[in-house]
Design an enzyme around this catalytic site. Structure first.
Site, PDB file in Angstrom:
ATOM      1  CG  HIS A 186      -1.993  -0.976   1.240  1.00  0.00           C
ATOM      2  ND1 HIS A 186      -3.236  -0.776   0.666  1.00  0.00           N
ATOM      3  CD2 HIS A 186      -2.018  -2.216   1.745  1.00  0.00           C
ATOM      4  CE1 HIS A 186      -3.977  -1.849   0.853  1.00  0.00           C
ATOM      5  NE2 HIS A 186      -3.261  -2.749   1.507  1.00  0.00           N
ATOM      6  CE  LYS A 188      -6.313  13.978  -0.069  1.00  0.00           C
ATOM      7  NZ  LYS A 188      -6.488  12.769  -0.824  1.00  0.00           N
ATOM      8  NE  ARG A 189      -3.481  10.333   9.805  1.00  0.00           N
ATOM      9  CZ  ARG A 189      -3.156   9.469  10.764  1.00  0.00           C
ATOM     10  NH1 ARG A 189      -3.965   8.475  11.076  1.00  0.00           N
ATOM     11  NH2 ARG A 189      -2.037   9.605  11.443  1.00  0.00           N
ATOM     12  CE  LYS A 199      -2.300  10.929   2.837  1.00  0.00           C
ATOM     13  NZ  LYS A 199      -3.002  10.055   1.896  1.00  0.00           N
ATOM     14  CB  THR A 233     -10.205   5.015  -1.262  1.00  0.00           C
ATOM     15  OG1 THR A 233      -9.709   5.355   0.044  1.00  0.00           O
ATOM     16  CG2 THR A 233      -9.521   3.758  -1.755  1.00  0.00           C
ATOM     17  CE  LYS A 253     -13.996   6.017   0.747  1.00  0.00           C
ATOM     18  NZ  LYS A 253     -13.013   6.059   1.828  1.00  0.00           N
TER      19      LYS A 253
HETATM   20  C1  26V Z   1       2.579   4.782   6.716  1.00  0.00           C
HETATM   21  C2  26V Z   1       3.534   5.498   7.395  1.00  0.00           C
HETATM   22  C3  26V Z   1       4.024   4.967   8.667  1.00  0.00           C
HETATM   23  C4  26V Z   1       5.280   5.586   9.177  1.00  0.00           C
HETATM   24  C5  26V Z   1       5.536   6.996   8.810  1.00  0.00           C
HETATM   25  C6  26V Z   1       5.038   7.470   7.509  1.00  0.00           C
HETATM   26  C7  26V Z   1       3.988   6.685   6.872  1.00  0.00           C
HETATM   27  C8  26V Z   1       3.447   7.126   5.696  1.00  0.00           C
HETATM   28  C9  26V Z   1       2.488   6.428   5.052  1.00  0.00           C
HETATM   29  C10 26V Z   1       2.046   5.252   5.545  1.00  0.00           C
HETATM   30  C11 26V Z   1       1.023   4.557   4.762  1.00  0.00           C
HETATM   31  C12 26V Z   1       0.817   3.144   5.105  1.00  0.00           C
HETATM   32  C13 26V Z   1       0.034   2.416   4.105  1.00  0.00           C
HETATM   33  C14 26V Z   1      -1.231   3.100   3.694  1.00  0.00           C
HETATM   34  O1  26V Z   1      -2.080   3.444   4.484  1.00  0.00           O
HETATM   35  N1  26V Z   1      -1.397   3.266   2.395  1.00  0.00           N
HETATM   36  C15 26V Z   1      -2.596   3.805   1.802  1.00  0.00           C
HETATM   37  O2  26V Z   1      -3.374   2.710   1.364  1.00  0.00           O
HETATM   38  C16 26V Z   1      -4.578   3.115   0.729  1.00  0.00           C
HETATM   39  C17 26V Z   1      -5.350   1.853   0.419  1.00  0.00           C
HETATM   40  O3  26V Z   1      -4.660   1.082  -0.513  1.00  0.00           O
HETATM   41  C18 26V Z   1      -4.260   3.933  -0.502  1.00  0.00           C
HETATM   42  O4  26V Z   1      -5.472   4.357  -1.092  1.00  0.00           O
HETATM   43  C19 26V Z   1      -3.415   5.131  -0.145  1.00  0.00           C
HETATM   44  O5  26V Z   1      -3.022   5.812  -1.301  1.00  0.00           O
HETATM   45  C20 26V Z   1      -2.192   4.681   0.628  1.00  0.00           C
HETATM   46  O6  26V Z   1      -1.460   5.791   1.120  1.00  0.00           O
END
Ligand code: 26V
Length: 828
Positions: A372, A563-564, A569, A671, A675
């Protein structure tokens, strides 16, 4: 495989049961209020009524649930196990009622009792067991798997506290614990009979038997119990109900009686508290070694409990663990459950006596893995010493897997030490670490990305060498969203228009939504859609008035980024444009901008200082802009606190312009983009993630695409990321940066944003400055189209009509066919 379908014709519960009447529901709710809640209507609080209605709804689910479970056993269909540390479900009451088809009848029944269902809906706390996109995707997938009648089980952790509540104090984000379970959870069933002992630490004994085989016995130093809690997940029209099983950690001994009796009350409970910390909170901060260890304990705890549970089920039903891969598919939602690869090997080899090679074949046939994110800081790896201490047997197994993997690669001609180092399970660079992405990859028969672009980049970057050694394992499965929650439930106005134009079936089978495009040229339908949109905007305006005491004009363009908060982003790009717009409005009294309300919402990770500063800046800018009369109603800025699933349901139907402006190549899919387009918003966005597919679906005329592409970003970064010259060449950008940097929006602390502006100027990694002018121009195009009401509404309808492909029913059908080889019943 695509045609393998379940023949359940005639056996679906809703096809054989008469619909429930309002009188029956009323009687059921009253009985629940009396006998399960213990109240009479006269003194019942909204929460009491919520519980009574939830229990009555649950009764409608239970028969179907038992029926679905029995059916899956009887026909022996392949099961799908979705392992995820996050399920961002939100509220369940209205969702369950809608899927069962009883929402209207219930509303009628409650009216008779003087209770308003729409108000009652809001009493339910959100189940916020996830951070953002990844967790919400898991929740949408659970809905679609039930709808397609896949025999699926979700497995995760029942966190006592989900994602923190965001409160804003003095413009800064503060995190407050969220307590969704405080008033009880009517949807869950505790399953004490499914309790597993999960080990940690200890040592590994080697036994040399007579058959030349060495047996390994792990003697954990510590044991924690995993107790299952089941939540039923109802598919469309209640035809099938699946189970979400969440594990809660419990200490085998609640406390040490002798210590307690000796007066050491705290010490007596310390072991229990340590054990139970595992399911205490979602994503504890991993900034400290202790935090890191807790996260790894969470991962192993839930992976082990889930595997022990599903292997038990398999052996009971099919007798032989060797056939696991024929009857079960396990999807790893990111690398968080990747330790399951080693755990399944342990279960097969150590506990069930399989030969190593045989066990590896079963493991690979069973697992698949979804990636992801490509962000390097988010790619999981664990220090070898930590693994050795916490999971000594698993570390041995990982070394054995790695040896076989590297030997195999060498045998197939991959001798380059650089390539071998990059595909190894052990990263030897910064202290020795286990790479969870590589473990998940080599333990799986299929690895997927979540949009076309993301999958391409996976092949080119993180998994480039693994993809060379194991070609054809990487596939794409572009994400989707459930239209039940994200259209039917959150936008009754638009849903009703679709029903009366295209027909009810367009809400069942998303592909049929296409026919709605023909109505883009029908003035009557355009007016109806405009009226539904306005009603949603009035509702959001009311929410904002109540929450923030701010008045916004529902006839303005609602320009929304929800969003986060993350640098990639680029909320900051949006804020820069807001400041430039503010400057232009003040400088030019006759400017013909569309009146806009810029709405931001989103949480920053507790330890992410820069993201928190961006929130502060949005709020600082809002304060100045909203207080300035010279803006003449052309601009308002709102930061809505505590973004969550329920707030998203209120905002999304009211969005005119959807901001999807990440640096190209960095958002895996997104996503929220789907929406908002489904609900009729036009998107302003980069060619990133699933925005690429979105543009293909709606056409260039119905979306505002701007900025560098992923390959242009790569090239630009190679040229250097100092933006001094770019800023000098863009007066609007320069002015905005100067103002922010010099404290125009922060007179209480003029230096607050100096560092932020310095970074943008000399280290523009996320390409804000590089994309600013293109973004500015795209926003002007949006202003121009907005003034042409017919054109905007045409585009809005085309967006809704053309994004049927983003239904998670389509995504799940693809997983079922191409990854899981599992039967499903397509929607007709
Ligand atoms: C995790 C972390 C953890 C440590 C610090 C920075 C950081 C930055 C990003 C993430 C993302 C973790 C994975 C995630 O949530 N990905 C999201 O997954 C969605 C579903 O597939 C996708 O629509 C998003 O674009 C994607 O960011």
């Amino acid at each position: 495989m695509g045609d393998l379908k379940i023949d359940t014709a005639g056996s679906s519960k809703s096809d054989v049961e008469p619909p429930v009447s309002a009188a029956e529901l009323k009687a059921s709710v009253l009985a629940k209020l009396t006998y399960s809640v213990g109240k009479v209507p006269e003194v019942a609080s909204p929460r009491d009524w919520f519980l009574a209605v939830a229990f009555a709804t649950r009764d409608l689910i239970v028969d179907r649930w038992l029926h679905s479970t029995a059916e899956a056993y009887a026909d022996g269909r392949k099961r799908v196990y979705y392992l995820s540390l996050e399920f961002l479900i939100g509220r369940l009451l209205f969702d369950a009622m809608t899927n069962l088809g009883v929402a209207e009848t219930m509303s009628e029944a409650l009216q008779d009792l003087g209770v308003n269902l729409m108000e009652l809906r809001r009493v339910e706390p959100d189940a916020a067991l996830g951070n953002g996109g990844l967790g919400r995707l898991a929740a949408c997938f659970m809905d679609s798997m039930a709808t397609l009648q896949i025999a699926a089980h979700g497995y995760g952790i029942r966190y006592d506290n989900g994602l923190f509540r965001q409160v804003i104090r003095g413009g800064w984000q503060q995190e407050v614990p969220e307590d969704w379970l405080t008033n009880g959870n009517p949807w869950e069933f505790e399953r004490l009979e499914y309790t597993y002992a999960i080990g940690f630490g200890g040592w590994v004994e080697m036994l040399h038997g007579e058959d030349e085989r060495t047996r390994h016995i792990w003697h954990p130093g510590e044991t924690v119990e995993a107790v299952g809690f089941d939540t039923p997940i109802v598919g469309w029209r209640g035809r099938h109900v699946n189970t979400l099983r969440l594990w809660s950690a419990r200490a085998p001994d609640p406390f040490k009686l002798d210590a307690f009796n000796a007066g050491d009350f705290v010490g007596a409970q310390s072991d229990a508290m340590r054990a139970e910390a595992i399911s205490k909170v979602l994503y504890p901060s991993d900034a400290t070694p202790a935090g890191q260890e807790l996260r790894l304990r969470q991962e192993y705890f839930f992976a082990s409990a889930s595997l022990l549970d599903l292997v038990r089920r398999h052996i009971r039903q099919h007798g032989d663990v060797r056939t696991l891969g024929d009857h079960a598919a396990i999807q790893l939602n990111d690398t968080h459950p990747a330790i399951a690869v080693a755990e399944l090997m342990r279960i097969l080899v150590d506990l069930n006596g399989l030969e190593w090679d045989e066990a590896w074949t079963v493991t690979q046939a069973t697992f698949s893995y979804t990636n992801h994110t490509l962000l390097p800081e988010a790619l999981e790896s664990w220090p070898v010493p930590l693994m050795e201490r916490l999971l000594p047997r698993h570390m041995q197994i990982i070394y054995l897997i790695n040896a076989a993997h590297l030997d195999g690669a060498r045998r197939r001609g991959f001798m380059d030490p650089g390539i071998l180092a990059s595909i190894s399970l052990i990263d030897e660079h910064a202290g020795r670490r286990v790479r969870m992405g590589n473990l998940a990859f080599i333990g799986s028969h299929k690895i997927n990305g979540v949009s076309g672009l993301h999958t391409d980049l996976m092949r080119k970057t993180v998994f480039h060498n693994l993809n060379t050694v194991y070609p054809n394992r990487i596939v794409n499965k572009t994400n989707g969203i459930t239209f039940r929650r994200w259209l039917i439930e959150c936008n009754p106005g638009l849903s009703q228009i679709i029903r009366s134009t295209v027909g009810e079936h367009a809400l069942e089978n998303a592909e049929a939504l296409k026919a709605f495009a023909a109505f883009a040229d029908d003035a009557g339908v355009r007016d109806a859609v405009a009226a539904a949109r306005r009603a949603a905007k009035v509702a959001l305006a009311r929410h904002i008035a109540v929450q923030l005491g701010q008045r916004i004009d529902p006839d303005s363009m609602f320009d929304v980024q929800i969003k986060r908060i993350h640098e990639y982003k680029r909320q900051l790009l949006n804020i820069l444009e807001t400041v430039a717009r503010y400057n232009a409005i003040r400088a030019n009294p006759t400017i013909d901008f569309a009146p806009r309300v810029k709405i931001f919402a989103g949480k920053a990770a507790a330890s992410y200082t820069q993201a928190k500063l961006i929130i502060k800046l949005a709020i600082d800018v809002a304060r100045v802009v909203n207080a300035d009369p010279t803006v003449r109603g052309l601009l308002k800025v709102i930061f809505l606190p505590n973004y969550n699933v329920s707030l998203a349901e209120t905002i999304i139907p009211a969005v005119d312009l959807s901001e999807q402006i990440s640096t190209a190549g960095m958002e895996a899919s997104g996503t929220g983009n789907m929406k908002m387009a489904l609900n009729g918003a036009l998107t302003i966005g980069t060619l990133d993630g699933a925005n690429v597919e979105l543009r293909d679906l709606v056409g260039d005329d119905n979306i505002f695409i701007f900025g560098l592409t992923a390959s242009e970003v790569e090239a630009a970064r190679a040229q250097g990321i100092d933006a001094t010259q770019r800023i000098a060449a863009s007066p609007a950008l320069r002015e905005a940066l100067d103002e922010i940097g010099s404290g125009v929006f922060s007179i209480d602390d003029a230096a607050r944003y100096r560092g932020l502006v310095d970074t943008l100027t000399h280290y523009d990694y996320f390409m804000l400055c590089a994309d600013f002018d293109a973004y500015w121009k795209a926003q002007l195009r949006a202003d121009e189209v907005w003034r042409d009401r017919v054109r905007w509404m045409r585009s809005s309808i085309i967006n809704t009509a053309n994004v049927g492909w983003f239904s998670s029913d389509r995504t799940i059908a693809e997983y079922a066919k191409e990854i899981w080889n599992a039967p499903f019943r397509p929607l007709s």
